[in-house]
Scaffold this motif. Sequence first.
Motif, PDB file in Angstrom:
ATOM      1  N   LEU A  39       0.845  -1.185   0.000  1.00  0.00           N
ATOM      2  CA  LEU A  39       0.000   0.000   0.000  1.00  0.00           C
ATOM      3  C   LEU A  39       0.889   1.247   0.000  1.00  0.00           C
ATOM      4  CD1 LEU A  39      -2.643  -1.109   2.673  1.00  0.00           C
ATOM      5  CD2 LEU A  39      -2.823  -1.291   0.180  1.00  0.00           C
ATOM      6  N   PRO A  40       0.322   2.389  -0.329  1.00  0.00           N
ATOM      7  CA  PRO A  40       1.104   3.628  -0.263  1.00  0.00           C
ATOM      8  C   PRO A  40       1.617   3.904   1.158  1.00  0.00           C
ATOM      9  CG  PRO A  40      -0.941   3.951  -1.499  1.00  0.00           C
ATOM     10  CD  PRO A  40      -1.033   2.603  -0.854  1.00  0.00           C
ATOM     11  N   ARG A  41       2.593   4.808   1.235  1.00  0.00           N
ATOM     12  CA  ARG A  41       3.168   5.266   2.502  1.00  0.00           C
ATOM     13  C   ARG A  41       3.813   4.106   3.259  1.00  0.00           C
ATOM     14  NH1 ARG A  41      -1.068   8.824   5.664  1.00  0.00           N
ATOM     15  NH2 ARG A  41       0.829   9.131   6.913  1.00  0.00           N
ATOM     16  N   ASN A  42       4.421   3.188   2.510  1.00  0.00           N
ATOM     17  CA  ASN A  42       5.187   2.082   3.104  1.00  0.00           C
ATOM     18  C   ASN A  42       4.337   1.241   4.067  1.00  0.00           C
ATOM     19  OD1 ASN A  42       7.507   0.544   3.325  1.00  0.00           O
ATOM     20  ND2 ASN A  42       8.259   1.689   5.085  1.00  0.00           N
ATOM     21  N   GLN A  43       3.153   0.855   3.610  1.00  0.00           N
ATOM     22  CA  GLN A  43       2.262  -0.001   4.394  1.00  0.00           C
ATOM     23  C   GLN A  43       1.897  -1.234   3.575  1.00  0.00           C
ATOM     24  OE1 GLN A  43      -1.032   2.594   5.446  1.00  0.00           O
ATOM     25  NE2 GLN A  43      -0.079   3.070   7.429  1.00  0.00           N
ATOM     26  N   VAL A  44       1.481  -2.302   4.287  1.00  0.00           N
ATOM     27  CA  VAL A  44       1.074  -3.529   3.609  1.00  0.00           C
ATOM     28  C   VAL A  44      -0.236  -4.037   4.216  1.00  0.00           C
ATOM     29  CG1 VAL A  44       3.404  -4.262   2.995  1.00  0.00           C
ATOM     30  CG2 VAL A  44       2.430  -4.957   5.194  1.00  0.00           C
ATOM     31  N   GLU A  45      -0.948  -4.799   3.411  1.00  0.00           N
ATOM     32  CA  GLU A  45      -2.160  -5.477   3.858  1.00  0.00           C
ATOM     33  C   GLU A  45      -1.918  -6.974   3.770  1.00  0.00           C
ATOM     34  OE1 GLU A  45      -6.692  -6.271   2.265  1.00  0.00           O
ATOM     35  OE2 GLU A  45      -5.788  -4.295   1.913  1.00  0.00           O
ATOM     36  N   LEU A  46      -2.169  -7.689   4.897  1.00  0.00           N
ATOM     37  CA  LEU A  46      -1.946  -9.133   4.953  1.00  0.00           C
ATOM     38  C   LEU A  46      -3.267  -9.861   4.780  1.00  0.00           C
ATOM     39  CD1 LEU A  46       0.529  -9.402   7.981  1.00  0.00           C
ATOM     40  CD2 LEU A  46       1.038  -8.954   5.574  1.00  0.00           C
ATOM     41  N   LYS A  47      -3.252 -10.881   3.978  1.00  0.00           N
ATOM     42  CA  LYS A  47      -4.425 -11.716   3.780  1.00  0.00           C
ATOM     43  C   LYS A  47      -4.015 -13.169   3.976  1.00  0.00           C
ATOM     44  CE  LYS A  47      -8.390 -12.424   0.757  1.00  0.00           C
ATOM     45  NZ  LYS A  47      -9.050 -12.060  -0.519  1.00  0.00           N
ATOM     46  N   ILE A  48      -4.681 -13.829   4.892  1.00  0.00           N
ATOM     47  CA  ILE A  48      -4.396 -15.239   5.188  1.00  0.00           C
ATOM     48  C   ILE A  48      -5.595 -16.052   4.728  1.00  0.00           C
ATOM     49  CG2 ILE A  48      -3.877 -16.923   6.992  1.00  0.00           C
ATOM     50  CD1 ILE A  48      -2.668 -14.664   8.622  1.00  0.00           C
ATOM     51  N   ILE A  49      -5.363 -16.933   3.772  1.00  0.00           N
ATOM     52  CA  ILE A  49      -6.432 -17.741   3.192  1.00  0.00           C
ATOM     53  C   ILE A  49      -6.278 -19.173   3.711  1.00  0.00           C
ATOM     54  CG2 ILE A  49      -7.503 -18.518   1.053  1.00  0.00           C
ATOM     55  CD1 ILE A  49      -6.071 -16.116  -0.304  1.00  0.00           C
ATOM     56  N   VAL A  50      -7.289 -19.640   4.425  1.00  0.00           N
ATOM     57  CA  VAL A  50      -7.251 -20.952   5.058  1.00  0.00           C
ATOM     58  C   VAL A  50      -8.210 -21.899   4.353  1.00  0.00           C
ATOM     59  CG1 VAL A  50      -7.622 -22.246   7.203  1.00  0.00           C
ATOM     60  CG2 VAL A  50      -6.696 -19.901   7.286  1.00  0.00           C
TER      61      VAL A  50
END
Length: 856
Positions: free
Chosen positions: A157-168
Motif C-alpha cells: 500500500l502507499p506510505r510504506n504499508q502492507v495489507e496481509l491476507k491469510i487464506i485458510v
Amino acid sequence: MKDFLKAASLGLILPLSAIAQSFVVNDIRVEGLQRVSAGTVFSALPVRVGDEIEALDIQGATRALFRTGYFEDIQIGRENGVLVVTLRERPAISKIEITGNKAISTEDLLKGMQENGLAEGQIFKRATLEGLAQELQRQYVAQGRYGASVQTEVKELPRNQVELKIIVDEGSVAAIKHINVVGNRAFSDEELAEFFELQTTGWLSWLRSDDKYSREKLTGDLERLESYYLDRGYLDFQIDSTQVSLSPDKRSVFITVNVIEGDVYTVSEVDLAGDPIVPEEEIQRLLLVREGQTFSQVLMTTTSDYITKRLGNEGYTFAEVNGIPEPNREEKTVKVTFFINPGKRAYVRRINFRGNTRTSDEVLRREMRQMESASASSARIEQSKVRLERLGFFKEVEVETSEVPGTSDQIDVEYTVEEQPSGSIGGTLGYAETSGLVLGANIQENNWMGTGKSVGIGLNYSEYQTAVNFSYVDPYFTPDGVSRGFNVFYREITASQGGLSDFNTTTYGGGVNFGYPLSEVSRVGLNIGFSHLELFTNSTSGQEIQSSPSSIAGVDRTITRDEIQDILDAAEEDITLDLAMPESDTLFSSDGFIDRYGDAFDNLSLTASYARSTLNRGILATRGASQNFSVEFTVPGSDLEYYKFIYTGQYFRPLTRSLTLRLRTRLGYGDGYGGLDELPFFKNFYAGGFGSVRGFERNSLGPRETPAATFALDSARNPSVFPCATAGGEITEECYLVDNNGQLVTTPLDSSPDPFGGNILIEGSAEVIFPLPFIKDQRSLQSAFFIDAGNVFDTSCGDTQINCYDVDFGKMNVSAGLGLTWITGFGPLTFSLAKPLKKNEDDDEEVFQFTLGNSF
C-alpha cells in the motif's frame, strides 16, 4: 565528492581492500526515516561522534541496526568526516484479513499473531508470517485435517504499508477407519480396543470426536495397552512397531500396532531392602504383592505408593520407595524387591495460602491439621485439604509441598484455592407456580465477609408466605470447633397457596443452637427453641383440621339430618332438604384437630442431632458419604407434646473415571405423646418435587384431606339445599357458601382435596452423575440421570381420606429423569426433567421443574 561505504541488505559490507582507511567520526547523519525516531537509531548504533572507526566497526553497526527489526535495507557511508546512515524501513501492517477458518476462531488466530509481533500497526516481518502460517497448518494437522492448507498474500500500500491476507482451507477431518493389533493371542481385538481412547468411526463419534487421530492420544493408548499386559503378568511384553497410514484422499486413517506378548510370570518372592523406619510388620500389611500371585505392575506401584505415604505420615516426606522386578526367564517367575530410602524427617517451616481473595487466612488456617514447625505428615496435609474442600467456599483446592532452599529437612506447604459463590445476596421479584407473586430482600451467606460465619437475613412476601427472619452461626465459637448460633423469626403462611390444605398460621419465635465435634468427620448438635403459633381456618378447611358443616351460624359441629331440616324449616324462605344428601343420620360428626386441641400454642422444643460426613466437597460432592439423624420433641408441659425423627443419608461411589453413583435416602416418623394422640397436622411430612420425588408436584404425594361438608343455597336461590361435598370428597357442581353469620359467600369450592401430609416419610434415590459434553469447567455444574422413589404414609388415616395408607411399599411413587445443578452468583440453579414410572390415582404429575436456591 562523497566517498561511500555501502552495506548490502543482508548486512555484508564491501571487501576491506575497497574501504578507505579508518577515520574519526565528526558527525552522524541519518536519512530515510519515516516512522522510526532518530533516537531509536542512535540508541541502537554502537558508534558515537568522536569515535575512530574502520571497516569492522561499520559491519558491527550494520548488524546492530538490523537486530532492531525495523529496517529491511541499511547503507552506511562516509562524507568527509560525517558518517551517513541511509535506512529503508520495513513496511507497517495496515490491515489483517483472515478467511476460510471455522475450526479455529479468527479471534484466537489474531491473538496468536499479535503475541508473535504481527498485528495492525506493527512492523511487518515476512519470516514471522511464514513461520506462523506453517505453525497454523501444523495445528490443523494435529486436529486430523491433513488436507488443510494455509496461504498468505502481502499487498503493498502507499506510505510504506502492507495489507496481509491469510487464506485458510481447513479441508475435511480424517477419520480413523481401522485399528489393528497384530500379535495378540491372549486377548481378543475387542478386549484390547476398550483401552484405546482412539476409536473407529461410530454413530456417536460426531459428539465425542474419538475417531480423530492424535499422536498424543495414540501414545497414551499404547501406554495403557502396555500397562494392561504388565498388570496381567506379561513381563516381557513390548510394542514392536506402530504404523499410521493415510488414504490418498487424506480422509481416512489406518493404525496398525504390532505387539510381542511374551509369557506370564508368577511372583516367586517378595523382599524388603533399605531402611523401613517403621516396624516391618506394618510394612508387610501394606504389601499388595504376594508370593504365588500372577505378577501385576499396578499392584507393585500401588504398594510403593502405600509405603511412601506411610513413611510420609511419620514426617519422611522425601522418602523414595521403588519396586524392582527381577525376572527368571527360564522358570517364568519374578522376584519383587522394594527398596526403601526414607531420607531425612522433614518439618513444616511455613503454611501459605493463595487464591483466597475473599476468605481470610484465619478461616483457612483453623481447618489445618498440619501445624507449622511440626514434623510433616502426608496424611495431615491431605486431611487439611479435604477440610478446606468441605467448607463449600471453593471450587477447587490444590496443595503442593516444596523443599526450603538451603535445607534438607524443611518444607513449605502451599494451598491454592479458587473461590466460588457461597450464598446469595439480593432482592427478589418474580412469580412462582406454587406461590404466585414473590417479593423479597434477603441475604444468605455461609461465608459472611470472608469470616466463615453463616448469616441469614430475610424479608419475603408471596401469596404463600410472609416471613421475616434472622439467623447467625459461628462455626468456631471456641477454638476447638464448638459452634454456636441463634435465630429469630416471624412467619405467616397461607398453606392453600402452597398447594396444601386450606389453613393459615402465624408463628413467631427464636432459638439458640450449639454443635460439638466428635471427630474430624462427625459432630452432635443441640437446638433449644420457643415458638408461638396461631391457627386460622376457613369454611373450606378439611375436616381433619376442623369438623364441618360449620358455615351455618349457631349450629353445633355434630349435626344430624333432622337438626338441619329444623333450621331450614325456621328460615324465612320455604326450603326443603335435598334428597341427594347422605343417608347416614349423622353428618361428619368427628371433631377436627382444632376442635380437640384449640388454635393457639406455645411450645418449647429441643432438637438433638448427629451428623457424619466424609464428602469431598461441601457443594456438588462426588466422593464420600454423609448421614444426619435428628430428633425433635417439645418438652412436657408445652401446649402440644409431640416428637419427630428424621434421617437423611447419601453415598457416592465412582463407577468409572467420569461416572459416579449417588444413593440418597430420607426417612421420617412423628407422633404425639402425653395429651396429644397424633402428630400436629402442620408438622406433617410431605413428598414430591425437588429434594424428594421429582416428576410430581411439590408436596403433592400422600394423604389428602377430607373436604369440608358445607351446605348452601344454589345460585338461583331455589327452595332446595344440597351438599357441596359428600363423604367421598366429591363436589357435583358450583355452589355458594354460607358464612358464620348466615350470609351467602360467593366463592366457588375447589373440587379436588388438597394434600394433607402424613406422619411417616420414606424416600430414596439413585443417580448416575456424568460430565456435560462441551463444558470445560465442570466444577460449578453437576448433571445426573436419576430414579426417585417415595411417598408419605399415615398410621391414623381417616375413614374419608383419599390416597391415605399405612406403610405400604406397593404404594411407592417412582420417577426417572435428568437433573442439572449450576452454582451461580445468585445461588444454586436447578432443573429437572422427569417422567413418573409408577403413581397412585390421585398424585399430580409435573414433568419439568426448576428452582433457585436448592440443589438436587
